[in-house]
Design a protein around this motif. Sequence first.
Motif: not given
Length: 190
Positions: A174-177, A180-186
């Motif tokens: 869950g932390a990895q997801i 990844l979502e935060l990176r994708l948003l950035s």
Amino acid sequence: MEAVPKVNIDGLYLEDMLMDDAISGIVPFYEEIEPQPPADPDEEGDAEGQPEEEAEPEITGYIVGVPVMPGLFMPRFDIPAWEAYQDDLQAAESDYRQAYDEWQVQPEDERAEPPTYVAPEMPTLWIEGLTPEEIDELTRPQPQEPNEVDRLGSEIVARELEAMELRQQNEAQGAQIVGLELRLLSLENS
């Protein structure tokens, strides 16, 4: 009635037996010999008409008038120590009689106090019949097979550990997801 120890010929404790009269010391007991009927019921004795000698019974153990000392794994009565103690008692009694006789023949005005009888101290007569190695073997904790409750408890603990491990793996994923979502948003915002 009194319970007294019964020992084999080597002094190893066999059992207690009830006696009507109190005993002190040791008393032998013998093997029971069944009387043998004569070969010819009309004749008693051997071929020369002599009565057959009965077999002398063998001593198979002793009844002991000394109580068993507690705390022994396999009590053994020290028969040689008992015999030596009896010899010491006889010697002490003989010495006392001799000293008393010598005292008694002295003129009354020359006599000191009469001699007193001093019995020798009784040795420890009950000893351990097992070797230290045998005692260690007896007292070593024995592995016990788990009972049903213990086995089920172990299985429950194992399942709980598995569930905890899966939760940790889920949290890590869950932390990895989230990462990844935060990176994708950035990346989308840049």
